[in-house]
Motif scaffolding. Structure first.
Motif, PDB file in Angstrom:
ATOM      1  N   GLU A  81      -6.236 -10.669 -18.126  1.00  0.00           N
ATOM      2  CA  GLU A  81      -4.903 -11.229 -17.929  1.00  0.00           C
ATOM      3  C   GLU A  81      -4.392 -11.835 -19.239  1.00  0.00           C
ATOM      4  O   GLU A  81      -3.520 -12.693 -19.242  1.00  0.00           O
ATOM      5  CB  GLU A  81      -4.949 -12.299 -16.827  1.00  0.00           C
ATOM      6  CG  GLU A  81      -5.138 -11.717 -15.436  1.00  0.00           C
ATOM      7  CD  GLU A  81      -3.978 -10.854 -14.990  1.00  0.00           C
ATOM      8  OE1 GLU A  81      -2.822 -11.275 -15.139  1.00  0.00           O
ATOM      9  OE2 GLU A  81      -4.207  -9.737 -14.512  1.00  0.00           O
ATOM     10  N   SER A 151       6.244  -5.603  -9.281  1.00  0.00           N
ATOM     11  CA  SER A 151       5.475  -4.686 -10.123  1.00  0.00           C
ATOM     12  C   SER A 151       5.585  -3.274  -9.556  1.00  0.00           C
ATOM     13  O   SER A 151       5.902  -3.089  -8.381  1.00  0.00           O
ATOM     14  CB  SER A 151       4.005  -5.098 -10.184  1.00  0.00           C
ATOM     15  OG  SER A 151       3.851  -6.375 -10.764  1.00  0.00           O
ATOM     16  N   ASP A 184      -6.554 -10.593 -10.480  1.00  0.00           N
ATOM     17  CA  ASP A 184      -5.247 -11.051 -10.020  1.00  0.00           C
ATOM     18  C   ASP A 184      -4.320  -9.847  -9.878  1.00  0.00           C
ATOM     19  O   ASP A 184      -4.272  -8.983 -10.753  1.00  0.00           O
ATOM     20  CB  ASP A 184      -4.646 -12.040 -11.022  1.00  0.00           C
ATOM     21  CG  ASP A 184      -5.383 -13.369 -11.014  1.00  0.00           C
ATOM     22  OD1 ASP A 184      -6.139 -13.603 -10.047  1.00  0.00           O
ATOM     23  OD2 ASP A 184      -5.213 -14.144 -11.969  1.00  0.00           O
ATOM     24  N   LYS A 199       4.817  -4.335 -14.826  1.00  0.00           N
ATOM     25  CA  LYS A 199       4.113  -5.526 -14.341  1.00  0.00           C
ATOM     26  C   LYS A 199       5.062  -6.718 -14.285  1.00  0.00           C
ATOM     27  O   LYS A 199       5.760  -7.027 -15.262  1.00  0.00           O
ATOM     28  CB  LYS A 199       2.943  -5.840 -15.276  1.00  0.00           C
ATOM     29  CG  LYS A 199       2.016  -6.923 -14.781  1.00  0.00           C
ATOM     30  CD  LYS A 199       1.219  -6.504 -13.575  1.00  0.00           C
ATOM     31  CE  LYS A 199       0.222  -7.605 -13.201  1.00  0.00           C
ATOM     32  NZ  LYS A 199      -0.301  -7.423 -11.849  1.00  0.00           N
ATOM     33  N   ASN A 200       5.080  -7.380 -13.127  1.00  0.00           N
ATOM     34  CA  ASN A 200       5.876  -8.592 -12.972  1.00  0.00           C
ATOM     35  C   ASN A 200       5.369  -9.659 -13.938  1.00  0.00           C
ATOM     36  O   ASN A 200       4.161  -9.903 -14.025  1.00  0.00           O
ATOM     37  CB  ASN A 200       5.770  -9.086 -11.525  1.00  0.00           C
ATOM     38  CG  ASN A 200       6.650 -10.289 -11.267  1.00  0.00           C
ATOM     39  OD1 ASN A 200       7.731 -10.405 -11.809  1.00  0.00           O
ATOM     40  ND2 ASN A 200       6.166 -11.194 -10.428  1.00  0.00           N
ATOM     41  N   SER A 202       4.764 -13.377 -15.510  1.00  0.00           N
ATOM     42  CA  SER A 202       4.655 -14.793 -15.177  1.00  0.00           C
ATOM     43  C   SER A 202       5.613 -15.572 -16.084  1.00  0.00           C
ATOM     44  O   SER A 202       6.021 -15.079 -17.143  1.00  0.00           O
ATOM     45  CB  SER A 202       3.220 -15.268 -15.390  1.00  0.00           C
ATOM     46  OG  SER A 202       2.821 -15.055 -16.737  1.00  0.00           O
ATOM     47  N   PRO A 203       5.976 -16.797 -15.711  1.00  0.00           N
ATOM     48  CA  PRO A 203       6.958 -17.577 -16.492  1.00  0.00           C
ATOM     49  C   PRO A 203       6.576 -17.766 -17.961  1.00  0.00           C
ATOM     50  O   PRO A 203       7.438 -17.825 -18.838  1.00  0.00           O
ATOM     51  CB  PRO A 203       6.998 -18.920 -15.756  1.00  0.00           C
ATOM     52  CG  PRO A 203       6.598 -18.591 -14.359  1.00  0.00           C
ATOM     53  CD  PRO A 203       5.574 -17.498 -14.480  1.00  0.00           C
ATOM     54  N   GLU A 204       5.262 -17.854 -18.256  1.00  0.00           N
ATOM     55  CA  GLU A 204       4.839 -18.114 -19.638  1.00  0.00           C
ATOM     56  C   GLU A 204       4.748 -16.843 -20.488  1.00  0.00           C
ATOM     57  O   GLU A 204       4.468 -16.921 -21.685  1.00  0.00           O
ATOM     58  CB  GLU A 204       3.489 -18.843 -19.652  1.00  0.00           C
ATOM     59  CG  GLU A 204       2.330 -18.064 -19.064  1.00  0.00           C
ATOM     60  CD  GLU A 204       2.166 -18.260 -17.568  1.00  0.00           C
ATOM     61  OE1 GLU A 204       1.115 -17.873 -17.033  1.00  0.00           O
ATOM     62  OE2 GLU A 204       3.107 -18.798 -16.934  1.00  0.00           O
ATOM     63  N   HIS A 205       4.980 -15.703 -19.884  1.00  0.00           N
ATOM     64  CA  HIS A 205       4.889 -14.428 -20.618  1.00  0.00           C
ATOM     65  C   HIS A 205       6.108 -14.284 -21.521  1.00  0.00           C
ATOM     66  O   HIS A 205       7.244 -14.282 -21.045  1.00  0.00           O
ATOM     67  CB  HIS A 205       4.807 -13.269 -19.628  1.00  0.00           C
ATOM     68  CG  HIS A 205       4.197 -12.026 -20.202  1.00  0.00           C
ATOM     69  ND1 HIS A 205       4.891 -11.187 -21.041  1.00  0.00           N
ATOM     70  CD2 HIS A 205       2.960 -11.496 -20.058  1.00  0.00           C
ATOM     71  CE1 HIS A 205       4.110 -10.175 -21.378  1.00  0.00           C
ATOM     72  NE2 HIS A 205       2.932 -10.341 -20.801  1.00  0.00           N
ATOM     73  N   ARG A 208       9.295 -10.002 -22.231  1.00  0.00           N
ATOM     74  CA  ARG A 208       9.684  -9.685 -20.861  1.00  0.00           C
ATOM     75  C   ARG A 208      11.096  -9.133 -20.843  1.00  0.00           C
ATOM     76  O   ARG A 208      11.932  -9.481 -21.668  1.00  0.00           O
ATOM     77  CB  ARG A 208       9.568 -10.926 -19.981  1.00  0.00           C
ATOM     78  CG  ARG A 208      10.229 -12.132 -20.606  1.00  0.00           C
ATOM     79  CD  ARG A 208       9.739 -13.436 -20.020  1.00  0.00           C
ATOM     80  NE  ARG A 208      10.383 -13.729 -18.750  1.00  0.00           N
ATOM     81  CZ  ARG A 208       9.827 -14.418 -17.780  1.00  0.00           C
ATOM     82  NH1 ARG A 208       8.597 -14.872 -17.922  1.00  0.00           N
ATOM     83  NH2 ARG A 208      10.456 -14.666 -16.658  1.00  0.00           N
TER      84      ARG A 208
END
Length: 494
Positions: A81, A151, A184, A199-200, A202-205, A208
């Motif tokens: 991840e 995703s 995950d 891939k969906n 996450s907020p910290e990615h 995007r």
């Protein structure tokens, strides 16, 4: 062309005659670097191997379009991840594309250092997001992909009803299922083997993009299917990469290509083998991994000394690209001597010309031997790009040149036609095919010539103290003086 080129196709596991889909045009795609860290030796070995493939196809007269991508999207890697580019950007307080540019520039410098030719096209993953989204749409429309919680995944079960997932790597779906561990996002999949096309995030990615499925980023495998087929067509000739990419990356590419276009994409799949150090797999965790710059500088506890870029290239080409390559000080020192001997020969062959007015009678035995050696260079490269065998034949040819240089063999015994064939073959395979070059620049060579002029004058004046001093100074620079019967020359010290 002398003989037919045969390649070992990873897809069929057979050695096949190379027959381009649209001769004389050849399309070749090689998976390029993921630019979030320094170039490692595995990269150098892989790209040098395919550089030789590219060079030899051009040498044979094919019109090659060589595409090598840059992976600059911070996607998740399989079984992890961790977003490597985003992580690096955060650590160094940089924009992700600053990280990308820095390591892309470093990659190009390393490729130039080892005399690898530039590809014809070098596309990036971020530059082809629209095409990736289009391929996802098409796979969803055809039933090979599905959306789940933002995703999009490739449907392996659906694919296996018409095709065979695992045919490149020889893996069976049942075995893969038993080896799959819980990660995950697995609960979003219909099947644990289904891989992400999108891939969906996450907020910290950091990296995007907004799509109809939500904010996310493309899967690792998608970019190569998109870029290879965009620039080479739905079917093309060669797809290359390291054997570590055979599964899952290339396996997934084949699935994406078949689901979209109804074929595997490439006709021939070629893979380079792994690196070892003193017989043990090269690994950071084992402390036996070193970077190209460390190998050149000798700045590693496992190295006795540093080695020049051409010595390293020569060393890599002494082993077939599909064979394991083992690094050791002994092997590298032997490669240094081998490259130096070849470089000394290259200097002589570049300059020597067939003298006019030779009177010697032809020596049919020598002529036959030389013609056979020249043919063998072609046969070796035709045998799945066997650079190791080719180098052996070049050394056999070099023996003939050495005999010409020392006067043991006379030019007239060969005739101009055979001499020209001999010279063209040696230069062509050494420089154009294997990509080996001299590492002394022209200014340095001119300075050596100036010192040799002084050396010759001192010798004629019988000033032996100066002769010895000049010889010693040159030796400290890695140059040895060659006092021959009719001339004074120099060579790289072996």
């Amino acid at each position: 062309m002398i003989g037919k080129l045969r390649v070992v196709n990873s897809l069929t596991k057979e050695k096949e005659v190379f027959e381009p889909l649209n001769s004389p045009h050849v399309g070749m795609y090689v998976c390029g670097p993921t630019v979030y860290s320094d170039v490692h030796l595995g990269n150098v070995r892989t790209f040098t191997s395919f550089d030789v493939v590219y060079r030899y196809l051009k040498f044979l007269g094919y019109k090659v379009r060589y595409v090598r991508n840059i992976t600059d999207v911070g996607h998740l890697l399989d079984n992890s991840e961790e977003d490597k580019i985003s992580k690096k950007a955060k650590l160094e307080n940089l924009e992700p594309m600053e990280v990308v540019q820095k390591y892309t520039n470093d990659f190009h410098r390393v490729m130039e250092l080892f005399n690898n030719l530039d590809p014809d096209i070098e596309p990036t993953a971020t530059g082809h997001l629209i095409e990736q989204l289009q391929m996802i749409d098409e796979l969803v429309e055809k039933g090979y992909a599905y959306e789940s919680n933002g995703s999009v995944y490739f449907d392996i079960e659906k694919y296996n009803k018409e095709y065979s997932y695992g045919k490149l790597s020889g893996r069976k779906t049942e075995d893969l299922l038993s080896q799959t561990r819980e990660l995950d996002g697995q609960s979003d999949k219909r099947n644990p083997l289904d891989f992400a096309l999108w891939k969906n995030a996450s907020p910290e990615h950091i990296m995007r993009w907004k799509t109809k499925w939500g904010v996310g980023f493309p899967g690792w495998h998608l970019e190569c299917s998109v870029m290879s087929t965009k620039y080479l067509g739905e079917q093309f000739d060669i797809h290359g990469g390291g054997m570590d990419l055979k599964f899952p990356h290339h396996e997934c590419e084949i699935a994406q290509n078949a689901g979209t276009h109804g074929n595997d994409g490439a006709k021939y799949w070629l893979h380079t083998n792994m690196l070892t150090v003193n017989g043990t797999k090269m690994s950071k965790s084992l402390g036996n991994s070193f970077l190209p710059k460390e190998l050149i500088a000798g700045d590693h506890e496992m190295l006795d000394r540093g080695y020049s870029p051409m010595t390293i290239r020569f060393f890599m080409l002494q082993s077939h690209y599909a064979s394991t390559l083992d690094f050791s000080n002994e092997a590298l020192n032997a490669a240094q001597k081998g490259y130096t001997k070849l470089a000394n020969g290259l200097r002589y062959v570049q300059e020597v010309a067939y003298p006019e007015g030779t009177q010697e009678a032809p020596d049919e035995k020598q002529i036959s031997q030389i013609k056979k050696i020249c043919e063998n260079c072609h046969h070796a490269m035709n045998d799945d790009f066997n650079t190791a065998l080719t180098i052996g034949h070049l050394f056999n040819l070099l023996k003939k040149f050495n005999s010409l240089q020392t006067g043991q063999l006379q030019f007239g015994q060969l005739g101009k036609e055979v001499f020209d064939q001999m010279k063209t073959t040696f230069l062509g395979f050494t420089q154009d095919v294997l990509g080996l070059r001299l590492e002394l620049d022209l200014k340095g060579e001119k300075l050596v010539d100036v010192v040799l002029t002084e050396y010759k004058a001192a010798k004629e004046a019988k000033d032996y103290e100066k002769v010895d001093a000049l010889r010693a100074e040159l030796k400290q620079l890695g140059i040895v003086v060659k006092d021959m019967k009719n001339q004074i020359d120099w060579a790289f010290e072996e």
